[in-house]
Design a protein around this motif. Structure first.
Motif, PDB file in Angstrom:
ATOM      1  N   PHE A 342      77.907  63.732  44.799  1.00 16.03           N
ATOM      2  CA  PHE A 342      77.154  63.838  46.044  1.00 16.03           C
ATOM      3  C   PHE A 342      76.664  65.280  46.166  1.00 16.03           C
ATOM      4  CE2 PHE A 342      79.827  60.174  47.588  1.00 16.03           C
ATOM      5  CZ  PHE A 342      78.767  59.282  47.763  1.00 16.03           C
ATOM      6  N   PRO A 343      75.480  65.483  46.770  1.00 17.45           N
ATOM      7  CA  PRO A 343      74.934  66.835  46.874  1.00 17.45           C
ATOM      8  C   PRO A 343      75.577  67.629  48.006  1.00 17.45           C
ATOM      9  CG  PRO A 343      73.451  65.289  47.914  1.00 17.45           C
ATOM     10  CD  PRO A 343      74.558  64.463  47.308  1.00 17.45           C
ATOM     11  N   TYR A 345      74.246  71.211  49.804  1.00 21.95           N
ATOM     12  CA  TYR A 345      73.447  72.422  49.916  1.00 21.95           C
ATOM     13  C   TYR A 345      73.919  73.165  51.160  1.00 21.95           C
ATOM     14  CZ  TYR A 345      70.762  69.851  46.460  1.00 21.95           C
ATOM     15  OH  TYR A 345      70.392  69.138  45.339  1.00 21.95           O
ATOM     16  N   HIS A 346      75.133  73.724  51.010  1.00 21.93           N
ATOM     17  CA  HIS A 346      75.808  74.420  52.124  1.00 21.93           C
ATOM     18  C   HIS A 346      76.067  73.479  53.293  1.00 21.93           C
ATOM     19  CE1 HIS A 346      75.338  78.114  49.952  1.00 21.93           C
ATOM     20  NE2 HIS A 346      74.024  77.973  49.919  1.00 21.93           N
ATOM     21  N   GLY A 347      76.287  72.193  52.967  1.00 19.77           N
ATOM     22  CA  GLY A 347      76.694  71.272  54.007  1.00 19.77           C
ATOM     23  C   GLY A 347      76.039  69.907  53.867  1.00 19.77           C
ATOM     24  N   PHE A 348      76.448  69.010  54.781  1.00 27.48           N
ATOM     25  CA  PHE A 348      75.867  67.668  54.873  1.00 27.48           C
ATOM     26  C   PHE A 348      74.677  67.758  55.816  1.00 27.48           C
ATOM     27  CE2 PHE A 348      75.632  63.739  57.401  1.00 27.48           C
ATOM     28  CZ  PHE A 348      75.445  62.791  56.396  1.00 27.48           C
ATOM     29  N   ILE A 349      73.490  67.440  55.289  1.00 27.75           N
ATOM     30  CA  ILE A 349      72.273  67.543  56.092  1.00 27.75           C
ATOM     31  C   ILE A 349      71.535  66.212  56.053  1.00 27.75           C
ATOM     32  CG2 ILE A 349      70.091  68.761  56.409  1.00 27.75           C
ATOM     33  CD1 ILE A 349      71.340  71.117  54.897  1.00 27.75           C
ATOM     34  N   LEU A 350      71.290  65.648  57.235  1.00 27.30           N
ATOM     35  CA  LEU A 350      70.546  64.396  57.335  1.00 27.30           C
ATOM     36  C   LEU A 350      69.709  64.481  58.611  1.00 27.30           C
ATOM     37  CD1 LEU A 350      70.185  61.589  55.956  1.00 27.30           C
ATOM     38  CD2 LEU A 350      71.886  60.716  57.577  1.00 27.30           C
ATOM     39  N   SER A 362      76.695  72.270  43.090  1.00 28.52           N
ATOM     40  CA  SER A 362      76.172  71.015  43.653  1.00 28.52           C
ATOM     41  C   SER A 362      75.144  70.429  42.681  1.00 28.52           C
ATOM     42  CB  SER A 362      75.503  71.305  44.996  1.00 28.52           C
ATOM     43  OG  SER A 362      74.894  70.139  45.522  1.00 28.52           O
ATOM     44  N   PRO A 363      75.129  69.070  42.559  1.00 27.03           N
ATOM     45  CA  PRO A 363      76.069  68.088  43.124  1.00 27.03           C
ATOM     46  C   PRO A 363      77.414  68.145  42.399  1.00 27.03           C
ATOM     47  CG  PRO A 363      74.559  66.979  41.675  1.00 27.03           C
ATOM     48  CD  PRO A 363      74.096  68.409  41.721  1.00 27.03           C
ATOM     49  N   LEU A 364      78.415  67.487  42.963  1.00 29.34           N
ATOM     50  CA  LEU A 364      79.739  67.531  42.351  1.00 29.34           C
ATOM     51  C   LEU A 364      80.473  66.210  42.595  1.00 29.34           C
ATOM     52  CD1 LEU A 364      81.959  69.941  44.541  1.00 29.34           C
ATOM     53  CD2 LEU A 364      79.968  68.721  45.371  1.00 29.34           C
ATOM     54  N   PRO A 365      81.343  65.789  41.646  1.00 32.31           N
ATOM     55  CA  PRO A 365      82.120  64.551  41.805  1.00 32.31           C
ATOM     56  C   PRO A 365      83.410  64.799  42.585  1.00 32.31           C
ATOM     57  CG  PRO A 365      82.456  65.433  39.614  1.00 32.31           C
ATOM     58  CD  PRO A 365      81.485  66.354  40.296  1.00 32.31           C
ATOM     59  N   LEU A 366      84.289  63.774  42.616  1.00 32.15           N
ATOM     60  CA  LEU A 366      85.445  63.775  43.514  1.00 32.15           C
ATOM     61  C   LEU A 366      86.407  64.930  43.264  1.00 32.15           C
ATOM     62  CD1 LEU A 366      87.154  62.459  45.731  1.00 32.15           C
ATOM     63  CD2 LEU A 366      88.159  60.958  43.994  1.00 32.15           C
ATOM     64  N   LYS A 367      86.845  65.117  42.031  1.00 27.93           N
ATOM     65  CA  LYS A 367      87.876  66.120  41.776  1.00 27.93           C
ATOM     66  C   LYS A 367      87.425  67.529  42.172  1.00 27.93           C
ATOM     67  CE  LYS A 367      91.161  67.682  38.260  1.00 27.93           C
ATOM     68  NZ  LYS A 367      91.628  67.502  36.853  1.00 27.93           N
ATOM     69  N   PRO A 368      86.234  67.990  41.734  1.00 30.99           N
ATOM     70  CA  PRO A 368      85.776  69.311  42.202  1.00 30.99           C
ATOM     71  C   PRO A 368      85.558  69.356  43.716  1.00 30.99           C
ATOM     72  CG  PRO A 368      84.567  68.638  40.254  1.00 30.99           C
ATOM     73  CD  PRO A 368      85.341  67.450  40.705  1.00 30.99           C
ATOM     74  N   ALA A 369      85.205  68.207  44.323  1.00 37.30           N
ATOM     75  CA  ALA A 369      85.026  68.179  45.782  1.00 37.30           C
ATOM     76  C   ALA A 369      86.349  68.439  46.500  1.00 37.30           C
ATOM     77  CB  ALA A 369      84.450  66.837  46.217  1.00 37.30           C
ATOM     78  N   CYS A 374      84.996  70.358  49.754  1.00 39.28           N
ATOM     79  CA  CYS A 374      83.594  70.216  50.138  1.00 39.28           C
ATOM     80  C   CYS A 374      83.435  69.261  51.315  1.00 39.28           C
ATOM     81  CB  CYS A 374      82.790  69.708  48.941  1.00 39.28           C
ATOM     82  SG  CYS A 374      81.068  69.354  49.334  1.00 39.28           S
ATOM     83  N   ASN A 375      82.914  69.745  52.423  1.00 38.86           N
ATOM     84  CA  ASN A 375      82.681  68.896  53.592  1.00 38.86           C
ATOM     85  C   ASN A 375      81.621  67.845  53.330  1.00 38.86           C
ATOM     86  OD1 ASN A 375      84.564  70.257  55.145  1.00 38.86           O
ATOM     87  ND2 ASN A 375      83.053  71.633  56.061  1.00 38.86           N
ATOM     88  N   ALA A 376      80.543  68.251  52.675  1.00 37.06           N
ATOM     89  CA  ALA A 376      79.411  67.351  52.478  1.00 37.06           C
ATOM     90  C   ALA A 376      79.799  66.124  51.683  1.00 37.06           C
ATOM     91  CB  ALA A 376      78.271  68.092  51.775  1.00 37.06           C
ATOM     92  N   TYR A 377      80.626  66.292  50.639  1.00 37.29           N
ATOM     93  CA  TYR A 377      80.987  65.176  49.769  1.00 37.29           C
ATOM     94  C   TYR A 377      81.601  64.032  50.579  1.00 37.29           C
ATOM     95  CZ  TYR A 377      82.801  62.559  45.808  1.00 37.29           C
ATOM     96  OH  TYR A 377      83.045  61.553  44.891  1.00 37.29           O
ATOM     97  N   PHE A 378      82.532  64.345  51.441  1.00 40.91           N
ATOM     98  CA  PHE A 378      83.256  63.285  52.149  1.00 40.91           C
ATOM     99  C   PHE A 378      82.434  62.721  53.313  1.00 40.91           C
ATOM    100  CE2 PHE A 378      86.288  65.938  49.949  1.00 40.91           C
ATOM    101  CZ  PHE A 378      86.939  64.979  49.193  1.00 40.91           C
ATOM    102  N   CYS A 379      81.491  63.526  53.828  1.00 44.63           N
ATOM    103  CA  CYS A 379      80.555  62.989  54.821  1.00 44.63           C
ATOM    104  C   CYS A 379      79.612  61.977  54.186  1.00 44.63           C
ATOM    105  CB  CYS A 379      79.752  64.122  55.455  1.00 44.63           C
ATOM    106  SG  CYS A 379      80.717  65.197  56.552  1.00 44.63           S
TER     107      CYS A 379
END
Length: 477
Positions: A342-343, A345-350, A362-369, A374-379
């Motif tokens: 998941f991407p 870019y300094h956060g979850f932006i939608l 970024s982007p990064l998979p689960l383990k590095p997240a 990483c907040n964005a990954y889990f959002c």
């Protein structure tokens, strides 16, 4: 000769009255001798003195057999009100270090049946508790001067370690409500208050015994009745062994000096709690002895709330400690694989919605997240699950499944630790959000902060520690 029927009728009437009077006397005598307890108490108290024999309270050890809580002797002044004669109140007050006004107040409170439901002039009543060794010695020497008074030996708790106050608990004098709930207790008895002293009260307290003493016509004790044939020995309480490591507890508490918060350590393979710290805390000896009431009031009024067991009674947003639960749910539901990116870019932006994050790849998979928190990954993961109508049919269905996974991981309900007062924390459900936003008027982005342990999510430190133990134990707790 004519028979006088009026005379015969009068004989029957008089005979009937005599029978009725005899029946009334029999009933009254039965009530006085059998049904009316106060007369029986009065008769018995003229001949006997029944003294309670208090058992030794169970001792508490830590997991390695270190002695943590044990007993020391204590002495209470007891009276039998009907046996009290005129005595030198000044002499008595000087012996036990109280004022005459305090003596009068104690006597008055004792006769108040609202405060003392067990009041009876024929049964032992507690006048004064926790005599010091000096007071006990002074009073014992001159006790013969105070008819109706005697000294009752009891126990107080002693602590080998100045720690774990909220875990161990303490003992206090029973209240009227306690006596109503359990006939074992009588005025002046002690029982466990909070902590393991409360949870294991029935094991620790033992069974009281009885000593029956004979009186002479002047009320003087003449010895045991029938050489103790009616006496009953007290049965000591059971000792208990905690899962707590008291030295680890001491060390953890030293790390929390001048801080507010909690520390919990759990052995994953067994679920045993090795230490459970709340800060600030208090010295357990403050709640022992005659000053217990004053010290308890001071602790209650302390703005830092030392009596609050933050480890199980305070709830906090779990924050980033919550993220492993989200990764596990997304994997379980097939939303992601370990390599799904998941991407960030300094956060979850939608659109206008943004949840900030710190700089990393970024982007990064689960383990590095997880490694970078990483907040964005889990959002993004929460949005991919909750808004996936093709899989779940509706946001409500998806969210209910998410909530059930959270409960299965130990959140939102009590874990069942054997300490009183555990809080359940809070995991919102569909009904909560429907009431707040309206049925069908919310989605993953509306509640996106719960993905990173913020928003409405609340957990106890025990629940947060339990998650780590669950992961360490390969999914079992």
């Amino acid at each position: 000769m004519r028979k006088d029927y009026n005379l015969a009728k009068r004989q029957y009437v008089i005979g009937g009255f005599i029978v009725i009077i005899a029946i009334i006397y029999v009933i009254r005598l039965f009530n006085l001798q059998v049904m009316e307890a106060k007369y029986k108490d009065s008769a018995d108290s003229n001949a006997f003195l029944r003294k309670a024999v208090y058992p030794s309270r169970g001792i508490i050890y830590d997991r390695d057999g270190r002695l943590v809580v044990y007993n020391q002797p204590a002495y209470d002044v007891m009276i039998i009100p009907r046996d009290i004669r005129e005595f030198d109140t000044i002499d008595f007050c000087n012996a036990v270090n109280i004022t005459p006004g305090d003596l009068v107040r104690r006597m008055t409170d004792m006769r108040d049946k609202r405060r003392n439901p067990g009041w009876s002039p024929y049964s032992p009543q507690k006048l004064l508790s926790h005599l010091s060794s000096e007071e006990y010695g002074r009073l014992q020497e001159k006790l013969y001067r105070f008819p109706g008074f005697y000294i009752q030996k009891r126990i107080l708790r002693e602590y080998n370690y100045n720690c774990a106050s909220n875990v161990l608990g303490n003992i206090r004098e029973v209240a009227p409500a306690d006596m109503e709930k359990d006939p074992y207790y009588m005025r002046g008895d002690y029982m466990g208050d909070i902590g393991v002293e409360h949870t294991y009260e029935r094991f620790l307290r033992g069974v009281k015994g009885t000593e029956v003493l004979m009186r002479d016509a002047l009320g003087r004790i003449q010895g045991r009745y029938e050489d103790g044939a009616l006496d009953r020995e007290a049965i000591a309480g059971k000792n208990i062994k905690l899962s707590l490591d008291i030295e680890l507890q001491q060390y953890a508490e030293s790390l929390m000096v001048n801080k507010k918060g909690a520390v919990v350590a759990i052995e994953p393979s067994t679920g045993e709690v090795l230490c459970l710290v709340t800060a600030p805390t208090y010295d357990p000896t403050l709640l022992v002895g005659r000053e217990r009431g004053n010290n308890y009031n001071k602790l209650m009024q302390d703005l830092d709330k030392p009596l609050l067991n933050r480890a199980i009674q305070a709830t906090y947003p779990p924050g980033s400690t919550f993220k492993p639960t989200q990764g596990l749910i997304y994997l379980q539901e097939g939303i992601i694989t370990p390599s799904t990116p998941f991407p960030c870019y300094h956060g979850f932006i939608l659109g206008r919605l943004k949840v900030g994050c710190h700089g990393h790849g970024s982007p990064l998979p689960l383990k590095p997240a997880l490694q970078t928190s990483c907040n964005a990954y889990f959002c993004w993961g929460l949005r991919a699950m909750i808004d996936k109508k093709s899989k779940y049919g509706s946001v409500a269905n998806a969210f209910e499944i998410w909530k059930n996974h959270m409960v299965a991981q130990g959140y939102g309900y009590k874990l069942g630790i054997d300490l009183p007062g555990e809080y359940r924390g809070f995991i919102p459900n569909v009904e909560y959000y429907n009431k707040r936003y309206g049925d069908g008027h919310w989605s993953a982005t509306t509640v996106i902060s719960i993905a990173i342990g913020q928003g409405e999510i609340l957990a106890t430190p025990l629940q947060i520690a339990n998650l780590s133990a669950t992961i360490a134990n390969r999914g079992h707790y």
